[in-house]
Enzyme design. Sequence first.
Site, mmCIF file in Angstrom:
data_model
loop_
_atom_site.group_PDB
_atom_site.id
_atom_site.type_symbol
_atom_site.label_atom_id
_atom_site.label_comp_id
_atom_site.label_asym_id
_atom_site.label_seq_id
_atom_site.Cartn_x
_atom_site.Cartn_y
_atom_site.Cartn_z
ATOM 1 N N THR A 638 0.862 -1.173 0.000
ATOM 2 C CA THR A 638 0.000 0.000 0.000
ATOM 3 C C THR A 638 0.897 1.222 0.000
ATOM 4 O O THR A 638 1.682 1.419 0.916
ATOM 5 C CB THR A 638 -0.900 0.014 1.238
ATOM 6 O OG1 THR A 638 -1.501 -1.270 1.326
ATOM 7 C CG2 THR A 638 -1.978 1.050 1.117
ATOM 8 N N GLY A 639 0.807 1.983 -1.056
ATOM 9 C CA GLY A 639 1.680 3.151 -1.165
ATOM 10 C C GLY A 639 0.984 4.393 -0.677
ATOM 11 O O GLY A 639 -0.103 4.331 -0.118
ATOM 12 N N HIS A 641 -0.353 6.672 -2.351
ATOM 13 C CA HIS A 641 -1.506 7.102 -3.123
ATOM 14 C C HIS A 641 -2.370 5.965 -3.632
ATOM 15 O O HIS A 641 -3.093 6.110 -4.582
ATOM 16 C CB HIS A 641 -1.060 7.950 -4.320
ATOM 17 C CG HIS A 641 -0.371 9.203 -3.896
ATOM 18 N ND1 HIS A 641 0.729 9.687 -4.530
ATOM 19 C CD2 HIS A 641 -0.627 10.046 -2.883
ATOM 20 C CE1 HIS A 641 1.116 10.789 -3.925
ATOM 21 N NE2 HIS A 641 0.319 11.027 -2.926
ATOM 22 N N GLY A 642 -2.256 4.815 -3.048
ATOM 23 C CA GLY A 642 -3.111 3.727 -3.500
ATOM 24 C C GLY A 642 -2.476 2.384 -3.179
ATOM 25 O O GLY A 642 -1.365 2.329 -2.665
ATOM 26 N N ASP A 758 10.276 12.917 -3.979
ATOM 27 C CA ASP A 758 9.887 11.956 -2.954
ATOM 28 C C ASP A 758 10.736 10.700 -3.057
ATOM 29 O O ASP A 758 10.220 9.593 -3.051
ATOM 30 C CB ASP A 758 8.394 11.638 -3.090
ATOM 31 C CG ASP A 758 7.866 10.898 -1.868
ATOM 32 O OD1 ASP A 758 8.605 10.807 -0.869
ATOM 33 O OD2 ASP A 758 6.737 10.397 -1.909
#
Length: 925
Positions: A638-639, A641-642, A758
């Site tokens: 799970t990153g 953004h999704g 990032d």
Amino acid sequence: MDSFKYCVVVVVWIATNIILNAAPIISSSTEEAEALLRTGWWGKTIPVDNSTSHCEWYGISCNKLGNVIGIDISWYYLGEELEKLNMSSFPNLVNLDLSNCGLNGSIPREIGRLSKLKYLLLPANRLTGTLPLSLANLTQIVELDISGNSISGSIPSTIVSSFPNLVSLNLSRCGFNGGIPYEIGRLSKLNYLQLSYNELTGMLPLSMANLTQLLELDISHNSISGSISTEIGRMWKLTSLQISYNYLTVTTLPVRSLHLLVFWPTLTLLDLSANRFLGWIPPELGQLSTLSLLDISSNQISGHLTSEVGNLSGLYSLDLSQNLLNGTIPTEIGNLKCVDHLNLSYNKIYGAIPPELGQLSALAVLDISSNQLSSLLTSEVGQLSRLYYLDLSQNLLNRTIPTEIGNLKGLIHLNLSYNKIYGAIPPELGQLSMLRFLDLSQNLLRGIIPVEINNLFTLQYLNLSHNFISGLVITIRPDHIVNFEYLDLSHNHLSGTIPISFSSTNNWQSIDLSYNDLKGEIPQGFQFRSNSFQELRGNKGLCGSVEGFPPCTYSPNRSRNRFVYLGTILLVVIISLAFLILGTVFFCCKKDRKNTKFEERSIKKGNLFSVWNYDGRIVYEDIIKATDNFDIRNCVGTGGHGSVYKAQLPSGEVVALKKLHRLEAEEPAFDRSFKNEVQMLTKIRHRNIIKLYGFCLHNRCMFLIYEYMERGNLFCALRYDDEAVELNWTTRVNIIKGIAHALSYMHYDCNPPIVHRDISSSNILLDSESEAFVSDFGTARWLYPNSSNQTVLAGTFGYIAPELAYTMEVNEKCDVYSFGVVALETLMGRHPGELLQSLASESTQNIMLNDVLDARLPALEHGIIAQDVVLAASLTFSCLRSEPKSRPTMLRVSQEFLACKYSPTRPLRKISLGQLMNQDIYLIK
Ligand SMILES: *[C@@H]1O[C@H](CO)[C@@H](O)[C@H](O)[C@H]1NC(C)=O
Ligand SMILES: *[C@@H]1O[C@H](CO)[C@@H](O)[C@H](O)[C@H]1NC(C)=O
Ligand SMILES: *[C@@H]1O[C@H](CO)[C@@H](O)[C@H](O)[C@H]1NC(C)=O
Ligand SMILES: *[C@@H]1O[C@H](CO)[C@@H](O)[C@H](O)[C@H]1NC(C)=O
Ligand SMILES: *[C@@H]1O[C@H](CO)[C@@H](O)[C@H](O)[C@H]1NC(C)=O
Ligand SMILES: *[C@@H]1O[C@H](CO)[C@@H](O)[C@H](O)[C@H]1NC(C)=O
Ligand SMILES: *[C@@H]1O[C@H](CO)[C@@H](O)[C@H](O)[C@H]1NC(C)=O
């Protein structure tokens, strides 16, 4: 007897412990715990486990006796008053690090009670008031950092003179006024002194020459005046000297002003810009062979740019702009093979541009505007393949534009205005597909605008004014013109009528068609522009309802034309409608035929799916099937953004799929980051950057499809022992190299450059061979030369460059820092954490490299692998420097890895972190 003695010893030992651990100390330690709780920081903001001793709480460290000796909650946002922390309660405190905690109020007087304090770090808060004089009691202090607060008043001399052990002093960005106290000369152990961005006045005290241990001195952006004496040469260890934006000069005669350059054998960064230096550049400049950045811009340096400049072969940035230099550009400039930024603008340099300039293969920015150069560089210009910014304006260039200019495929900004360039505009200009800014105004250009100009889809600024250009204005395709923000075609001989599309002027900040031979009716849109008369005057044949022009006389011919025009539009609409309906029917019927699904829009030979765009419905069912309707079992991570799923497609191919959750899809920020990632990844290709196979941006399903990376992310690979052991030293150095090459590509081979913003170990993925791939471009940005680089903070806690606490300006040096953190993490096998904050401290510098290297791997001694690790470590530490300017560029890092010429002079186990940090990578040759 012996055993009796033993017993006594034990008893005494136990008794001592009881005495020490019991009554007095316990009370003092509960007092400390209470003082911590009273702040409300622990317990409320910072969660604590009440069942444990306060020594276990976040950010607290204690000695064996249970006394608090360290409080480090840096980067933990509190937004409270510093005074809430009752200093009197922590008499044993050695380390107080409250960097970037959003603290306000003043620095309390009680801080003087912390007589054992060695590290006082309060940077990047909102503290106000003056420095309390009680600070003078902190006689043990080694590092003091109060930068980035609103502390006013002068720097008290009594304070400065009472710190015999001070190694690092940072008082920059506070608003201090008054002079630099004379007593500063007593800080004989000082390595780092930062006083930049204050309002300091007066002269540099002579006593500063006693700071012979200084490595970095930054007093830039103040109002310091007077002269720099030769005494400063006693700071012979300096590697970085920044005194820009002051009123400094040199008194010694003759006016060999910069003779002081010769004092610093290991200088790598020298910024003297925006001062009052006079005289000329001495030949001794050639001795500073370690220099990587030289900025003397905005002074009054005269004389020639001498051939010695060719000795500075390690230079990557040279700025001599805004001086009084005359003479020609020496041919030796061709030796500066690493220079990527060269600015000689605003001088009086004359003569031809030497062909050797064409050898500067690393050059990205070249600005020689506002000089007296004649003759344009010819075919050599075509060799500068990395160039993206070229400004030769305001010179005496008197040739035609070389057709080789078409080779500069990455050019974004081209300015040749205010010269005497003649001939036609070469059609090759149309090959510069990245161009956003093109200014050829105020020259002697003739002929027509080449139709190839319409290939410049990214063009936003076009200025061809004040030439002798003729032909129809409609050569610039009307639908293309709509994209422009600035268009100036004034003072030429353009003819024809103004196309109707000129009226959709929404984007335009400025348009100027004045003084041409335009005729016919002025398009409607001009009525709504505030200064349309200025934009159109000087065209005798124009008419229409714009003030200052005669109304058009009715012509039956024109009105018939209009009917034909409307008729055509109607026909087109009907035909498109028919196609649309047919197409939809056709599509729906095809929907169930399985094999055609991916081939539908694939572009390249045999690829299962190339990037296909925007059609949720076709892919959706397959994806649902392949992931068992996004079953959690297929979720591999799970990153930010999704969630990421592993999916096996009907063809057998395994891909990774990042899916935005429906709730998140409604959040504009997530939506934006997704689209951003698609935009970025469809434009770039590099062997160490994750490949995007396809995507779907649709309300129902938002996902990206990448190549699948068997070994997951670097963070996890380092975390689990069995996986970490598989990443042996060779592999780890390779991972670091791969990331460096990818970032160098993004910063230097992409036009415009891309900053990732990032970089963290969770965004580095590993394939089955443990090759590294940079991923997650959700926050990446293009750096356009003329657009604002200000932005909101992005990135992952623990990887963000320290300067982002002060400035919101994005530049590639933030990526360099984050790269440093990831590289160090790869070498250490875990996030470097506190080590990052304490890099400047003596105790950290004394740590041996061997002691921080991942202990799960066999120790290193000699040999190629050890050499590789030392090289990687020394590059890593140079990327972690707090001053962004002194970090190397990723291009440099990537080149050092490719060159691989480093051979350490001592065995690895004898190398300390301090040695790695102070050894400049530019020395490694
Ligand atoms: C520099 O230090 C020396 C010896 O410590 C001292 O004698 C001298 O006065 C100092 N110079 C200045 C200008 O402070
Ligand atoms: C410049 O480099 C050349 C060759 O390496 C050397 O002979 C010369 O002394 C250098 N010049 C200066 C001023 O250091
Ligand atoms: C170049 O500048 C120097 C110093 O200002 C001056 O003496 C010299 O005459 C100038 N040369 C030319 C050709 O202008
Ligand atoms: C070059 O220097 C001049 C004057 O210092 C400055 O205005 C200009 O922006 C610089 N050019 C680039 C490309 O940085
Ligand atoms: C260009 O200018 C130089 C120097 O002013 C002059 O010598 C040369 O003749 C000029 N060339 C042309 C073609 O005008
Ligand atoms: C390191 O690991 C790689 C791949 O796992 C392997 O090919 C290589 O031989 C290893 N190197 C050493 C020195 O063990
Ligand atoms: C934005 O950053 C790029 C690259 O660092 C730089 O070239 C450009 O001048 C910057 N633009 C502004 C407006 O500061």
